[in-house]
Scaffold this motif. Sequence first.
Motif, mmCIF file in Angstrom:
data_model
loop_
_atom_site.group_PDB
_atom_site.id
_atom_site.type_symbol
_atom_site.label_atom_id
_atom_site.label_comp_id
_atom_site.label_asym_id
_atom_site.label_seq_id
_atom_site.Cartn_x
_atom_site.Cartn_y
_atom_site.Cartn_z
ATOM 1 N N LEU A 21 14.121 0.359 61.242
ATOM 2 C CA LEU A 21 14.770 0.506 59.941
ATOM 3 C C LEU A 21 16.055 1.328 60.039
ATOM 4 O O LEU A 21 17.014 1.068 59.303
ATOM 5 C CB LEU A 21 13.801 1.107 58.938
ATOM 6 C CG LEU A 21 12.652 0.166 58.540
ATOM 7 C CD1 LEU A 21 11.605 0.900 57.722
ATOM 8 C CD2 LEU A 21 13.168 -1.038 57.793
ATOM 9 N N VAL A 22 16.112 2.291 60.943
ATOM 10 C CA VAL A 22 17.354 3.060 61.124
ATOM 11 C C VAL A 22 18.438 2.164 61.715
ATOM 12 O O VAL A 22 19.591 2.202 61.271
ATOM 13 C CB VAL A 22 17.103 4.309 62.000
ATOM 14 C CG1 VAL A 22 18.406 4.930 62.463
ATOM 15 C CG2 VAL A 22 16.277 5.324 61.234
ATOM 16 N N ARG A 23 18.084 1.347 62.706
ATOM 17 C CA ARG A 23 19.073 0.403 63.256
ATOM 18 C C ARG A 23 19.565 -0.555 62.185
ATOM 19 O O ARG A 23 20.753 -0.868 62.109
ATOM 20 C CB ARG A 23 18.478 -0.377 64.429
ATOM 21 C CG ARG A 23 18.557 0.366 65.728
ATOM 22 C CD ARG A 23 18.158 -0.487 66.917
ATOM 23 N NE ARG A 23 16.711 -0.538 66.999
ATOM 24 C CZ ARG A 23 15.983 -1.642 66.965
ATOM 25 N NH1 ARG A 23 16.550 -2.812 66.871
ATOM 26 N NH2 ARG A 23 14.675 -1.578 67.034
ATOM 27 N N ARG A 24 18.664 -1.017 61.351
ATOM 28 C CA ARG A 24 19.040 -1.921 60.262
ATOM 29 C C ARG A 24 19.949 -1.200 59.260
ATOM 30 O O ARG A 24 20.935 -1.762 58.788
ATOM 31 C CB ARG A 24 17.785 -2.440 59.557
ATOM 32 C CG ARG A 24 18.076 -3.450 58.477
ATOM 33 C CD ARG A 24 16.760 -4.033 57.953
ATOM 34 N NE ARG A 24 17.029 -5.020 56.952
ATOM 35 C CZ ARG A 24 17.122 -4.770 55.645
ATOM 36 N NH1 ARG A 24 16.951 -3.543 55.209
ATOM 37 N NH2 ARG A 24 17.365 -5.729 54.788
ATOM 38 N N GLY A 25 19.645 0.067 58.961
ATOM 39 C CA GLY A 25 20.485 0.852 58.061
ATOM 40 C C GLY A 25 21.875 1.073 58.636
ATOM 41 O O GLY A 25 22.874 1.040 57.912
ATOM 42 N N LYS A 96 8.864 -6.785 55.702
ATOM 43 C CA LYS A 96 9.709 -7.489 54.730
ATOM 44 C C LYS A 96 11.121 -7.669 55.263
ATOM 45 O O LYS A 96 11.732 -8.726 55.076
ATOM 46 C CB LYS A 96 9.740 -6.732 53.406
ATOM 47 C CG LYS A 96 8.470 -6.869 52.612
ATOM 48 C CD LYS A 96 8.567 -6.140 51.288
ATOM 49 C CE LYS A 96 7.277 -6.288 50.509
ATOM 50 N NZ LYS A 96 7.315 -5.552 49.229
ATOM 51 N N ALA A 97 11.651 -6.667 55.934
ATOM 52 C CA ALA A 97 13.000 -6.777 56.507
ATOM 53 C C ALA A 97 13.040 -7.806 57.629
ATOM 54 O O ALA A 97 14.024 -8.532 57.776
ATOM 55 C CB ALA A 97 13.463 -5.417 57.017
ATOM 56 N N ALA A 98 11.975 -7.875 58.413
ATOM 57 C CA ALA A 98 11.938 -8.821 59.526
ATOM 58 C C ALA A 98 11.885 -10.271 59.043
ATOM 59 O O ALA A 98 12.351 -11.175 59.736
ATOM 60 C CB ALA A 98 10.743 -8.532 60.422
ATOM 61 N N THR A 101 15.321 -13.690 55.572
ATOM 62 C CA THR A 101 16.247 -14.590 56.250
ATOM 63 C C THR A 101 17.670 -14.466 55.731
ATOM 64 O O THR A 101 18.619 -14.686 56.479
ATOM 65 C CB THR A 101 15.778 -16.053 56.136
ATOM 66 O OG1 THR A 101 15.605 -16.374 54.762
ATOM 67 C CG2 THR A 101 14.485 -16.265 56.892
ATOM 68 N N SER A 102 17.844 -14.114 54.477
ATOM 69 C CA SER A 102 19.192 -13.936 53.952
ATOM 70 C C SER A 102 19.880 -12.754 54.634
ATOM 71 O O SER A 102 21.051 -12.842 55.018
ATOM 72 C CB SER A 102 19.140 -13.715 52.443
ATOM 73 O OG SER A 102 20.438 -13.536 51.930
ATOM 74 N N SER A 103 19.171 -11.669 54.812
ATOM 75 C CA SER A 103 19.728 -10.502 55.490
ATOM 76 C C SER A 103 20.003 -10.800 56.964
ATOM 77 O O SER A 103 21.026 -10.377 57.511
ATOM 78 C CB SER A 103 18.770 -9.329 55.365
ATOM 79 O OG SER A 103 19.246 -8.221 56.076
ATOM 80 N N ILE A 104 19.106 -11.532 57.588
ATOM 81 C CA ILE A 104 19.294 -11.892 59.000
ATOM 82 C C ILE A 104 20.520 -12.789 59.148
ATOM 83 O O ILE A 104 21.328 -12.615 60.056
ATOM 84 C CB ILE A 104 18.034 -12.570 59.558
ATOM 85 C CG1 ILE A 104 16.890 -11.557 59.622
ATOM 86 C CG2 ILE A 104 18.287 -13.173 60.932
ATOM 87 C CD1 ILE A 104 15.540 -12.169 59.910
ATOM 88 N N PHE A 148 31.677 -12.357 53.933
ATOM 89 C CA PHE A 148 32.220 -13.277 52.928
ATOM 90 C C PHE A 148 31.742 -14.700 53.188
ATOM 91 O O PHE A 148 31.403 -15.435 52.267
ATOM 92 C CB PHE A 148 33.745 -13.237 52.898
ATOM 93 C CG PHE A 148 34.308 -12.112 52.092
ATOM 94 C CD1 PHE A 148 33.880 -11.863 50.796
ATOM 95 C CD2 PHE A 148 35.279 -11.290 52.629
ATOM 96 C CE1 PHE A 148 34.399 -10.823 50.053
ATOM 97 C CE2 PHE A 148 35.810 -10.245 51.895
ATOM 98 C CZ PHE A 148 35.369 -10.016 50.596
ATOM 99 N N ALA A 149 31.719 -15.108 54.456
ATOM 100 C CA ALA A 149 31.263 -16.463 54.796
ATOM 101 C C ALA A 149 29.793 -16.644 54.416
ATOM 102 O O ALA A 149 29.411 -17.697 53.878
ATOM 103 C CB ALA A 149 31.456 -16.720 56.286
ATOM 104 N N HIS A 150 28.974 -15.646 54.674
ATOM 105 C CA HIS A 150 27.564 -15.728 54.303
ATOM 106 C C HIS A 150 27.410 -15.890 52.794
ATOM 107 O O HIS A 150 26.670 -16.752 52.326
ATOM 108 C CB HIS A 150 26.817 -14.485 54.780
ATOM 109 C CG HIS A 150 25.513 -14.271 54.089
ATOM 110 N ND1 HIS A 150 24.415 -15.083 54.303
ATOM 111 C CD2 HIS A 150 25.117 -13.356 53.166
ATOM 112 C CE1 HIS A 150 23.411 -14.665 53.545
ATOM 113 N NE2 HIS A 150 23.813 -13.618 52.846
ATOM 114 N N HIS A 151 28.104 -15.058 52.038
ATOM 115 C CA HIS A 151 27.968 -15.124 50.583
ATOM 116 C C HIS A 151 28.590 -16.392 50.024
ATOM 117 O O HIS A 151 28.086 -16.946 49.038
ATOM 118 C CB HIS A 151 28.544 -13.869 49.935
ATOM 119 C CG HIS A 151 27.724 -12.650 50.218
ATOM 120 N ND1 HIS A 151 26.411 -12.520 49.816
ATOM 121 C CD2 HIS A 151 28.010 -11.510 50.906
ATOM 122 C CE1 HIS A 151 25.938 -11.362 50.222
ATOM 123 N NE2 HIS A 151 26.887 -10.733 50.891
#
Length: 177
Positions: A21-25, A96-98, A101-104, A148-151
């Motif tokens: 979670l720290v790496r993700r943050g 939940k973070a793993a 898929t949108s975040s990944i 921007f491309a993702h969104h």
Amino acid sequence: MTDNFAVAATPQAHAADVEFLVRRGMTKGYQLMSLLTPPLYATFALSRYGRAQFSVNRLLRATWIGGVAGTASGGAFEYARTVYSNPDKVRVRRIKAAYDTSSIRADDHSTIGGILFAVLTPAVIWKRASTVNLILGGAGVGSAVGLFAHHARTITGDPAPVVRIPELPPTPTEPIP
């Protein structure tokens, strides 16, 4: 199956969850500050100093320094949030973070944009900035372009697929219904 419960309840498992979670943050902090820093710095510099003092070198330097600050602050915030939290809740947040898929996909687009722009920015504007600012600032700008491309993909009707999170068995501290 009860062995998994015993493993999940160990301090090492909690430490692994905190590390994830720290790496993700840190990643999210870098992405956010890479997105916000260029327009904020350009607005500040143009309003304070005018066009005469505005340069590409300073914009790229501000971009990568903002990204470093975002990385540090995102990691520190997530560490403070998770290290003393309930290990069961931290485990659920990690799962939940793993499976988000949108975040990944946002991370993937940001990474691809960062690598691409770290190479393209020096190639296009070689004489306008120092090499370090070109590469690191270009990576920051590319990270923002990737977000921007993702969104844009999400808005135009190509959202990331939703993956169902597997049912989590109750933790040993929760009563079994």
